[in-house]
Design a protein around this motif. Structure first.
Motif, PDB file in Angstrom:
ATOM      1  N   THR A   2       0.834  -1.201   0.000  1.00  0.00           N
ATOM      2  CA  THR A   2       0.000   0.000   0.000  1.00  0.00           C
ATOM      3  C   THR A   2       0.871   1.255   0.000  1.00  0.00           C
ATOM      4  O   THR A   2       2.037   1.224   0.382  1.00  0.00           O
ATOM      5  CB  THR A   2      -0.926   0.034   1.219  1.00  0.00           C
ATOM      6  N   LEU A   5       1.565   6.729   4.032  1.00  0.00           N
ATOM      7  CA  LEU A   5       0.765   7.898   4.374  1.00  0.00           C
ATOM      8  C   LEU A   5       1.575   8.844   5.250  1.00  0.00           C
ATOM      9  O   LEU A   5       2.165   8.424   6.257  1.00  0.00           O
ATOM     10  CB  LEU A   5      -0.492   7.448   5.138  1.00  0.00           C
ATOM     11  N   HIS A  36      -4.384   4.040  10.324  1.00  0.00           N
ATOM     12  CA  HIS A  36      -3.734   3.500   9.122  1.00  0.00           C
ATOM     13  C   HIS A  36      -2.628   2.517   9.469  1.00  0.00           C
ATOM     14  O   HIS A  36      -2.412   1.543   8.735  1.00  0.00           O
ATOM     15  CB  HIS A  36      -3.255   4.634   8.216  1.00  0.00           C
ATOM     16  N   ARG A  41      -0.807  -0.046   7.108  1.00  0.00           N
ATOM     17  CA  ARG A  41      -0.164   0.903   6.223  1.00  0.00           C
ATOM     18  C   ARG A  41       1.075   1.493   6.900  1.00  0.00           C
ATOM     19  O   ARG A  41       1.118   1.647   8.111  1.00  0.00           O
ATOM     20  CB  ARG A  41      -1.159   2.017   5.950  1.00  0.00           C
ATOM     21  N   VAL A  43       3.117   4.609   7.978  1.00  0.00           N
ATOM     22  CA  VAL A  43       2.689   5.966   8.298  1.00  0.00           C
ATOM     23  C   VAL A  43       3.862   6.754   8.851  1.00  0.00           C
ATOM     24  O   VAL A  43       4.678   6.218   9.600  1.00  0.00           O
ATOM     25  CB  VAL A  43       1.553   5.937   9.361  1.00  0.00           C
ATOM     26  N   HIS A 384     -15.283   2.025   8.897  1.00  0.00           N
ATOM     27  CA  HIS A 384     -14.151   2.461   8.064  1.00  0.00           C
ATOM     28  C   HIS A 384     -14.498   3.742   7.315  1.00  0.00           C
ATOM     29  O   HIS A 384     -13.669   4.649   7.195  1.00  0.00           O
ATOM     30  CB  HIS A 384     -13.778   1.372   7.057  1.00  0.00           C
ATOM     31  N   GLU A 388     -12.520   7.322   7.471  1.00  0.00           N
ATOM     32  CA  GLU A 388     -11.980   7.923   6.248  1.00  0.00           C
ATOM     33  C   GLU A 388     -12.533   9.332   6.039  1.00  0.00           C
ATOM     34  O   GLU A 388     -11.849  10.207   5.507  1.00  0.00           O
ATOM     35  CB  GLU A 388     -12.313   7.060   5.025  1.00  0.00           C
TER      36      GLU A 388
END
Ligand SMILES: [Zn+2]
Length: 484
Positions: A2, A5, A36, A41, A43, A384, A388
């Motif tokens: 992914t 971020l 995240h 993910r 970060v 989720h 978001e």
């Protein structure tokens, strides 16, 4: 794999200690970062302090200390606040360090030569804000933030040709290549661009700032305009211009969490400057509302600022986080008071999740169902999407709906009758699904209340579930909003 971020807060002025309004921004950005990371993910989460403002000179003079001493002391208090709030920052960027100064110089050197020119600037200025106001924003010649009269200032500055980026900015925002939340703020930004962009100052007269600030490259009569300098913290914190660290993040998703009053700098000036410098623009800008006290904005200059660390000492970091995330509307102004905080503590934390965890784990100690080994299940439907969309209040409402359901189902199943009559297999049968669901709720609670989530998961973990200490002990009689 992914996309990584990059999440930031704005960097606050350090002319005064932090107030609860900045705690809100830190906690909101922390939820994004922790959420995240939780879903796998990579970060990087950055905050810091804006230390080159002229306001610091005024504050230091009023206190009779050196400017560096003032910014060192107050920057440390902001750093302590991030720790006290359990905010998971990866980097704290100060703007008086040499690495930031190098980044500012390197950034200005990258601007397209045609975009930089010298001209006279004349405008209505507030020393408190260190910003010029347009007549439309301050119709009475009075600062809308401070209520003090503006002064007319004329000086020769280095300018940035912002006007050249008008149509590109409009296209980037209206196409959502650069997404601005909420939609009302996006409309405000687009309207501002449509009315025509004036060129902006990159520098200020060094005499007027008494020499405090970053010298403008190649012109000792000027310092870099503090807003330009501050925006560049998003790059200096990534190591710009050295190495490849910042280029790696150029390919990632970049999200700036900001207060609703600084969108002009973040959604207009900053992307235009980045375009001119040939660097990647942000992907997402989220503008939150303010905390108010009986309808008035809480700010450092409003005189009613309480040190948020006092609230954390009294209620705990997770209780303060909970209030800011659940009982504050993310995009609007919301009232903050110690009475409202205490009310949420008792109703939602002590009686809600705290009571459920105590009852359930105490029963498990008696009936001995298996501890949790399985990974967490899915969160409630819509969770989720709410996270978001930055609607942390709605995401938490879903989790608290699950807490209420579990409390109700525990009451209906009455496993304590089974325990009392020695029917342990039956008790285990009714407890096991409730334990699994509480464990899943705790998993998704992690970005919001990290310490509480860890305690619940530890209590429910295999091999044997142990009675949990009270997560939010009942508070005594409250007088004047403070327990005795
Ligand atoms: Zn002002």
């Amino acid at each position: 794999m992914t996309t990584p971020l990059f999440v930031t807060t704005t960097i606050p002025y350090v002319n005064a200690p932090p107030h609860i309004g900045f705690a809100l921004e830190l906690v909101q950005a922390d939820v994004i970062a922790r959420y995240h990371r939780l879903i796998g993910r990579e970060v990087r989460f950055q905050t810091g302090t804006d230390e080159n403002a002229f306001k610091n000179v005024l504050s230091a003079q009023a206190r009779g200390v050196s400017v560096q001493q003032l910014v060192d002391e107050n920057s440390t208090r902001f750093l302590r606040l991030t720790e006290a709030l359990d905010v998971s920052t990866d980097h704290f960027q100060r703007t008086t360090v040499p690495a930031h100064r190098r980044a500012v110089n390197a950034f200005l050197a990258r601007l397209r030569p045609d975009d930089v020119f010298a001209a006279e600037y004349r405008g209505w200025y507030c020393t408190g804000c260190e910003d010029f106001y347009f007549e439309s924003d301050a119709p009475d010649g009075v600062c809308p933030e401070h209520g003090t009269p503006l002064v007319e200032v004329a000086e020769r500055n280095h300018f940035f040709r912002l006007s050249a980026y008008q149509s590109r900015l409009h296209e980037l925002i209206s196409s959502r290549r650069l997404q601005i939340l909420p939609a009302t703020r996006e409309a405000e930004v687009l309207g501002f661009i449509e009315r025509g962009l004036a060129d902006i100052s990159l520098s200020r007269d060094a005499t007027r700032s008494q020499g405090w600030g970053i010298p403008y490259p190649g012109d000792e009569t000027q310092v870099v305009y503090v807003w330009i300098d501050a925006l560049i913290n998003y790059l200096s914190g990534l190591g710009f211009p050295a190495g490849d660290a910042h280029r790696r993040w150029d390919d990632g998703v970049k999200c700036h969490v900001i207060g609703k009053n600084v969108w002009k700098f973040h959604a207009v000036y900053w992307p235009a400057l980045l375009l001119s410098a040939g660097l990647a623009i942000p992907d997402r800008i989220v503008a939150h509302g303010f905390l108010t006290n009986e309808g008035r904005k809480i700010s450092k200059s409003s005189g009613d600022a309480v040190d948020p660390v006092d609230y954390i000492d009294e209620f705990g970091a997770d209780a303060v986080r909970y209030f800011l995330l659940r009982h504050v509307r993310p995009f609007d102004d919301s009232d903050f008071s110690v009475e409202r905080l205490a009310g949420a503590y008792n109703a939602d934390l002590s009686n809600g999740i705290g009571n459920l965890t105590s009852r359930l784990t105490a029963l498990c100690e008696s009936a001995a169902p298996c501890g949790i080994t399985a990974p967490a299940g899915a969160p409630p439907s819509g969770f989720h999407e709410h996270v978001e969309a930055f609607r942390f209040d709605l995401a938490l409402a879903l989790l608290w709906g699950e807490i209420a359901d579990l409390n109700r189902e525990l009451g209906a199943a009455r496993p304590w009758d089974d325990v009392k009559n020695g029917r342990l297999a039956a008790a285990r049968g009714s407890l096991a699904p409730l334990v699994a669901r509480l464990s899943t709720a705790a998993h998704w609670l992690t970005p919001f209340l990290p310490h509480t989530a860890r305690l619940i998961q530890a209590a429910l973990a295999a091999p044997s579930i142990r009675r949990s200490e009270p997560l939010f002990p009942r508070r005594g009689v409250t007088t004047g909003g403070h327990s005795r």
